[in-house]
Write an enzyme that holds these catalytic residues in place. Structure first.
Site, PDB file in Angstrom:
ATOM      1  N   GLU A 142       0.803  -1.227   0.000  1.00  0.00           N
ATOM      2  CA  GLU A 142       0.000   0.000   0.000  1.00  0.00           C
ATOM      3  C   GLU A 142       0.836   1.277   0.000  1.00  0.00           C
ATOM      4  OE1 GLU A 142      -2.898  -0.338   3.107  1.00  0.00           O
ATOM      5  OE2 GLU A 142      -3.902  -2.001   2.111  1.00  0.00           O
ATOM      6  N   GLU A 353      -5.593  -8.501   0.513  1.00  0.00           N
ATOM      7  CA  GLU A 353      -6.208  -8.116   1.795  1.00  0.00           C
ATOM      8  C   GLU A 353      -7.664  -7.778   1.549  1.00  0.00           C
ATOM      9  OE1 GLU A 353      -4.598  -4.925   4.183  1.00  0.00           O
ATOM     10  OE2 GLU A 353      -2.539  -5.617   3.895  1.00  0.00           O
TER      11      GLU A 353
HETATM   12  C1  BGC Z   1      -3.128  -2.438   5.887  1.00  0.00           C
HETATM   13  C2  BGC Z   1      -3.135  -3.248   7.163  1.00  0.00           C
HETATM   14  C3  BGC Z   1      -4.252  -2.752   8.065  1.00  0.00           C
HETATM   15  C4  BGC Z   1      -5.565  -2.937   7.336  1.00  0.00           C
HETATM   16  C5  BGC Z   1      -6.805  -2.513   8.120  1.00  0.00           C
HETATM   17  C6  BGC Z   1      -4.497  -2.216   5.306  1.00  0.00           C
HETATM   18  O1  BGC Z   1      -4.541  -0.955   4.739  1.00  0.00           O
HETATM   19  O2  BGC Z   1      -2.259  -3.047   4.947  1.00  0.00           O
HETATM   20  O3  BGC Z   1      -1.888  -3.115   7.784  1.00  0.00           O
HETATM   21  O4  BGC Z   1      -4.256  -3.365   9.297  1.00  0.00           O
HETATM   22  O5  BGC Z   1      -5.551  -2.138   6.172  1.00  0.00           O
HETATM   23  O6  BGC Z   1      -6.793  -1.163   8.373  1.00  0.00           O
END
Ligand code: BGC
Length: 450
Positions: A142, A353
Site C-alpha cells: 500500500e 487483503e
Molecule cells: C493495511 C493493514 C491494516 C488494514 C486494516 C491495510 O490498509 O495493509 O496493515 O491493518 O488495512 O486497516
C-alpha cells in the site's frame, strides 16, 4: 506455482448476471485461499535480538524493531517459511509493510531518492536468502497509504506533514524502488527461482454521488486515479502517472500560482524502467465511497485539494463496528475488479487483503461479519464467472487480531481472537474462521453457510 497462476477463467454470458446464482458455485481449481498478517502488527519483540527501531516504534513512542543484517531475524523467517511449507501453506512475502527502519527515515525516508538503492539491496538480500522457497513476492504494501498518511497528512508513521508535496515525492521514490527490486529479481533470480513479483495496491471503489452529474462522475474517476491508478498506471501501463492526475495537479498549481508542478516527473529512462514491473496484480480492498465534485480552486495546496473530490457518507451502507472508515460494500469489489481488468489489460489478480473489523470487546460469534465475508465471496464469484476477471486468490485480512496502527488493539480484524490482556495471548477462532475453513475445504460457499 507459476503454472497455478496462468490460464484464463471461464466466463458466463453477462446476460446471465441477474439469473445466475453463485451460491452453489465452486471457485476455480487451484484458487489460492489465505489470510494475511504484517510483521509489525503481530510479531512483538520490538527490541529483541538486535533488531533496530522502525518508524512505528518511534511513532508509538515505544522506542525501538528488523531482518536485514540480523542473523536472528533471518533464522526467524527461515523457520517460519519452512514450517508454512511443511504444513502445505504457500508463503506470499511482503518485503515492506509500513515499518521502515528508523535509521533510514533519519536520512529522509521515502522523501529521499537514496531509498531506491537501499530498498533494492534489501530486496536482493531477501530474494537470495529466501527465494529458494518463496515464489510470490510483494515489494511494498500500500504505497498510497504510506505516501498519504505517512508523508502528507502525518497521521501514520513517520508522521510527516508536507501538504501538497510529501505524498507525491514519497510515492515517486516508492515506485522507483519497487521497479528496481523487480528488475533485480528479473535479472538475477527469476531464471533459477521461478517466482513472481508485484506490489500491493489498495483502493476504494468510487461511485458518483449523483450518477447523472458529469462533474460527480469525473470526480469519482479522479478518486480512483489519485489512489489506484497513481501506482498502477506507471507500473502496469506506460511508466508514467495517469493523464487525469497530471492535468488536474497542473491546473491546480497554475491556479494557486505555484511556480512548478508539485507532482515529480519521471525521465524517459525511468519510464522505461518502471513500465511492466509487476507479474500479477495484488489488490487490497476494504471499502467504497460516494464521491461528489468539490471546487478547491482557492484551497491551499494539498493532495486532497488537488483531487477536487469529496467523500459523502452513504447512510445505507453498513459500517464495520471496529473502523469508522470501513463502509461494507461487497459489490464495490466486483466493480473494482472489473475496472482493473478493463484498464490494466486483463491481469492475473490476487486479493491480498480484505476484511472487516469488530470493536473491542468482540464476540466470538461474529455472525454479521461472516455475512459480509459471504456476500463478498459471492461478488467475487460473479467477478470471476460473469465478468471474466482472472482472479487467482483471496486472502483475508487478518489471520489474527493485531495491532491496528493508530487504533492499537481496539480494532479487531482477526479470524482468530487474541486475548491481549493475558500474557500468554491465547487465541480462539471466531465463527468467521470456522466458516472460512469450510469454504476453503469446499473451494466454494455451500448453502449451509447462509
Ligand atoms: C493495511 C493493514 C491494516 C488494514 C486494516 C491495510 O490498509 O495493509 O496493515 O491493518 O488495512 O486497516
Amino acid at each position: 506455482m507459476a503454472s497455478a497462476l496462468s490460464g484464463a477463467s471461464s466466463t458466463l454470458d453477462s446476460s446471465a448476471d441477474s439469473s445466475w446464482n453463485p451460491e452453489g458455485a465452486s471457485f476455480p481449481k487451484s484458487f489460492a485461499w489465505g489470510a494475511s498478517t504484517a510483521a509489525y502488527q503481530v510479531e512483538g519483540g520490538w527490541d529483541a535480538d538486535g533488531k533496530g527501531p522502525s518508524v512505528w516504534d518511534t511513532f508509538t513512542h515505544q522506542g525501538g524493531d528488523r531482518v536485514f543484517k540480523n542473523q536472528t531475524g533471518v533464522e526467524y523467517y527461515d523457520k517460519m517459511i519452512d514450517s508454512l511449507l511443511a504444513n502445505d501453506v504457500t508463503p506470499v512475502v511482503t518485503l515492506y509493510h509500513f515499518d521502515l527502519p528508523q535509521c533510514l527515515e533519519d536520512q529522509g525516508g521515502w522523501r529521499s531518492g537514496a531509498m531506491v538503492e537501499a530498498f533494492d539491496s534489501y530486496a536482493q538480500f531477501c530474494f537470495r536468502t529466501f527465494g529458494d522457497r518463496v515464489k510470490l513476492w510483494i515489494t511494498i504494501n500500500e504505497p498510497y497509504v504510506m505516501a498519504e498518511l505517512g508523508y502528507e497528512e502525518g497521521m501514520m508513521a513517520p508522521g510527516i506533514k508536507e501538504l501538497g508535496t510529501g505524498a507525491y515525492l514519497a510515492a515517486h521514490n516508492m515506485i522507483k524502488a519497487h521497479a528496481a527490486a523487480w528488475h533485480t529479481y528479473d535479472r538475477l533470480f527469476r531464471k533459477t527461482q521461478g517466482g513472481l513479483v508485484s506490489i500491493a495496491l489498495n483502493s476504494d471503489w468510487a461511485e458518483p454521488f449523483d450518477p447523472n452529474s458529469v462533474a460527480d462522475q469525473e470526480a469519482a474517476k479522479r478518486h480512483v486515479a489519485f489512489c489506484l491508478d497513481w501506482f498502477a498506471a506507471p507500473i502496469f501501463l506506460n511508466g508514467d502517472y495517469p493523464a487525469i492526475m497530471k492535468s488536474q495537479i497542473s491546473a491546480m498549481c497554475k491556479r494557486q500560482g505555484s511556480p512548478s508542478l508539485r507532482l515529480p516527473e519521471f525521465t524517459e529512462e525511468e519510464k522505461m524502467m518502471i513500465k511492466g514491473t509487476a507479474d500479477f496484480f495484488s489488490l487490497n480492498y476494504y471499502t467504497s465511497r460516494k464521491i461528489k465534485h468539490r471546487d478547491n480552486t482557492h484551497s491551499p495546496p494539498s493532495m486532497s485539494a488537488d483531487k477536487e473530490a469529496e467523500q459523502v457518507t452513504e447512510p445505507s451502507w453498513p459500517v464495520a463496528t471496529g473502523s469508522s472508515w470501513l463502509a461494507v460494500v461487497p459489490w464495490g469489489l466486483r466493480r473494482l475488479l472489473k475496472y482493473i481488468k478493463d484498464t490494466y489489460n486483463h491481469p492475473i489478480i490476487y486479493i491480498t487483503e480484505n476484511g472487516f473489523s469488530q470493536s473491542d470487546p468482540a464476540a466470538l460469534d461474529d455472525t454479521q461479519r461472516w455475512e459480509y465475508f459471504r456476500l463478498t465471496l459471492l461478488e467475487i464469484l460473479k467477478a470471476i464467472y460473469i465478468d471474466g476477471v482472472q482472479l487467482k486468490g483471496y486472502f483475508v485480512w487478518s489471520l489474527l487480531d493485531n495491532f491496528e496502527w493508530t487504533c492499537g488493539y481496539r480494532s479487531r480484524f482477526g479470524l482468530f481472537h487474541v486475548d491481549f490482556e493475558n500474557p500468554a495471548l491465547p487465541r480462539a477462532p471466531y465463527k468467521s474462521a470456522i466458516e472460512y475453513a469450510k469454504v476453503i475445504a469446499n473451494n466454494g460457499l455451500m448453502k449451509s453457510h447462509g
